[in-house]
Enzyme design. Sequence first.
Site, mmCIF file in Angstrom:
data_model
loop_
_atom_site.group_PDB
_atom_site.id
_atom_site.type_symbol
_atom_site.label_atom_id
_atom_site.label_comp_id
_atom_site.label_asym_id
_atom_site.label_seq_id
_atom_site.Cartn_x
_atom_site.Cartn_y
_atom_site.Cartn_z
ATOM 1 N N GLY A 1 -78.454 34.034 -6.868
ATOM 2 C CA GLY A 1 -80.124 33.424 -7.267
ATOM 3 C C GLY A 1 -80.745 34.125 -6.269
ATOM 4 N N THR A 2 -80.297 35.458 -5.385
ATOM 5 C CA THR A 2 -81.393 35.432 -4.659
ATOM 6 C C THR A 2 -82.708 36.394 -4.926
ATOM 7 O OG1 THR A 2 -79.188 36.471 -4.326
ATOM 8 C CG2 THR A 2 -80.243 34.349 -2.226
ATOM 9 N N GLY B 1 -75.342 29.120 -3.847
ATOM 10 C CA GLY B 1 -74.460 29.234 -2.437
ATOM 11 C C GLY B 1 -74.931 28.421 -1.390
ATOM 12 N N ASN C 1 -89.578 42.584 -3.876
ATOM 13 C CA ASN C 1 -89.799 41.729 -4.899
ATOM 14 C C ASN C 1 -90.761 40.491 -4.967
ATOM 15 O OD1 ASN C 1 -89.940 40.910 -7.831
ATOM 16 N ND2 ASN C 1 -87.987 41.721 -8.492
ATOM 17 N N GLU D 1 -83.506 31.533 3.822
ATOM 18 C CA GLU D 1 -83.859 30.336 4.284
ATOM 19 C C GLU D 1 -85.361 29.533 5.502
ATOM 20 O OE1 GLU D 1 -79.852 31.100 6.212
ATOM 21 O OE2 GLU D 1 -80.920 32.128 7.210
#
Lengths: 165, 733
Positions: free
Chosen positions: B471-472, B247, B620, B694
């Site tokens: 995908g985060t 995204g 994680n 980010e």
Amino acid sequence: MRFTINGRSYELDPDIRTSLLDLLREHLDLTGSKKGCDHGQCGACTILVNGRRINSCLTLAVMHQDDDITTIEGIGTPENPHPMQQAFVRHDGYQCGYCTPGQICSAVGMLDEVAKGWPSHVTADLGAVELDEAEISERMSGNLCRCSAYPGIVDAIGDVAGAKP
Amino acid sequence: MSEYQMNEKHAGMALDRGVQGVLGQPISRIDGLAKVTGTATYGLEHRIDNLAYGVAITAPIGKGRVTAIDTEAARRMPGVIDIIAGEASIPRETPVFGQKSAHGYDGKVESYGEIVGVAIADCFEAARAAAMAVVVTCVAEPGRFDIRDGEADAESPPEGALLPDTVIGDIDKAMGEAEVTLDVTYTTPPQVHAAMEPHGTIASWEGDRLTIRAPVQIVGGAIPVIAATLGIVAENIRVLTPYIGGGFGGKTMSADIILAAVAAKRTGRTVKVPLSRQQIFHVTYGRSDTIQRVRLGADRAGKLSAVGQDSLVGQKAGASQFFEPVALGAVALYAGANRSFTTRTAQVNLTARGPVRAPGEAVGMIGMECAMDEMAAKLGLDPIAFRKANEPEVDPSTGSPFSSRRLIECYDEGARRFGWADRRKRREGDWLIGHGMATASRVNFLAKSAARVRLGADGRALIETDMTDLGTGTYTILAQVAGESLGLPIGSVDVHLGDSDFPTGAGSGGSFGAASSASSVALACEDVVVELARRMGADPADMTLKDGHAISGNRRVSLAELVGGSPIEGMGTIQPGSTGQAFSQSTHGAHFAEIGVNAVTGEIRVRRMLAVFDCGRVLNHKTARSQAIGGMIWGIGYALHEHAVVDTRTGAYVNRDLAEYHVPTNADVPQIEAYFVEEIDRHANPVGAKGLGEAGISGAAAVVANAIHDACGVRVRDFPITADKLLEGLPPV
């Protein structure tokens, strides 16, 4: 027309304008192959045709009578994954996962090219291809990954191939 | 129901008492097998019978009026169901973040490639052919196709802007008095998200109820825009978005959602509207180009007295009040009594400008961190020492304390791991090799987020929220949070995301997704733990949960047994509060790079890249590392490749595909390293994590640029840095 896809035979009559990718995705519900650009620029649609990797968006379905086609669904399944699929999970060689089936098909096809001794742009000795990180990166550069999981992709492929770091 | 508003630091909870040992662990993604086997279902892949296909029809001018849309030939083509064109229901482009609804067609064109209609057919090929057969006749008018065209009447930030202008002291006077000064202008080009999954929607109606299957980052944000545009109530809209193929800010909303809904309503069919890659460049938003004036003034010891970053950016006229907040990363970064951080937004006839990964920092930290490197050289200081000399005690622009800031440790740890002290600028054959460093800083947000956790009779936990995973790693980290809180192995937690029927989560954007949604899940688990403790007859704080069992005193009871016939449900909601203003919150980091520049050709190769981030608690380590590295590689792209080139005669992007808009490929990228300095930031949110999606890009392009300068002595201030910009400054062959 007859197609052999993942070992299964199909009798189909596709529109002559239908790309092989759209045949898979829109007509056979094989949505593992992805459309990223529809112009052969990103590699997300990579599949194996007669064992060789191709961009399935750049070829028309009607050109593939009797071809032996393997898509990500034919590489392995959640119940019985291919070692390359397992390696991508282990090394986090993805994030969003959209380019991943193409990366994996490409990697499987690429290792076969290396096994046949095909050199690449970065091969130092054309007579003896040695798979290292530079070779993997070079040979996988037709598959874009915007999440930029390239380091994990290289690790995953290197792991499967037993490549030198 | 556990609701918490961040008005003070959270005291800790079951998550913190957890002994399962799964939180933070580098666990492989629980959605991994679905992704690698092609069984994960993305927006356009939901199986629906009897689909119709819609293809957008666009206007071939950048500014002007549509005078005629001839659909006659298209309507006669085989397979065509309908052509909807030249009607107010047609969305001209994607509404930008902050815009309440899409602009409907009204005959005017304000940027290249606006949508004027949709061709609907029984198959994709027929719809595409029909869309191409529609003749759109326009009268072009002169437009503003360069942000400099709009400089004279550029606007200041509106009331309530994310980055208001900050002017403290007198920077002009301070620059006049400083012993060493730097006053330079950096420019960055328009950029696009280029997520691998193109935008596209499947829309279906059942009576008044609309179901949208499309990649949507923030479900709760998109639904009101869809509702307002279509003139229906939000409650009648269901959005399903279980998997999103990237995204990066570009999928908060998309014109194809409206187009598909309109086409489905008109035809009574379920309609799939895929945007082509080329259309995505023009009908979804991108990032503005920027012109950044950076000013630094210091004494000879390197103490800054003046820090400024004043920028001009662009926005499509009438699109939104959103603007690229260039100085967002720099405003709280370095001490200095006289400060100026301002933004002017030029109104232009270019594709709308919206959020792209790290709005502000991604490009703003190019100007600031390259300028800091230039200034360090002028002062004869090591760039790390120069930065350390200007490390503030509190936020230098607001005076607020930092919620956490371990930037100095990032410098030291990064320098140690990289071998900064032993770096050696050198020539190896034709290759000039140099090194650089740069700081990363990305503002940290918290967003309202809710989640439901249900512990079932089988002892398994189910998490439901409309939070998304781009995908985060959301699926995996939420399972880890619940596993740690409830004492469950990761395999005993199911996570269902991306369905608007679930509690409204934060969504994915602004790096707030992980911390916000993880906090909501941790809070929901509090409810479950309290009920488990009640059933155990224990105090929650005295009960240990591990491996699917509750342990209290000398009793060990399986959770399945405790649940019995009455599943336990928890609802957690986190709300931002006053800690958001009381504390200056950012993720920080330090980048290091080694670059080779070919002395003959100017070719640039990134040889090594390493960064250390202070991002609060790591949920994680495997997915966090991947996110950080992904951001850093975007930095390589911003330094060396990415440039959406505008044809200033028409306002069109000339390189509107993935062959010509260059993003980093595998061969552009070395094996990158990312490390973390961990700290639980209790002022930020209950789980103590800060944003990471980010932070990696912030400063990452600058580190490449700084190392290029070190390698070959050429300082390029107009990004991207391509070989042609180096050639003149390279040594004679």
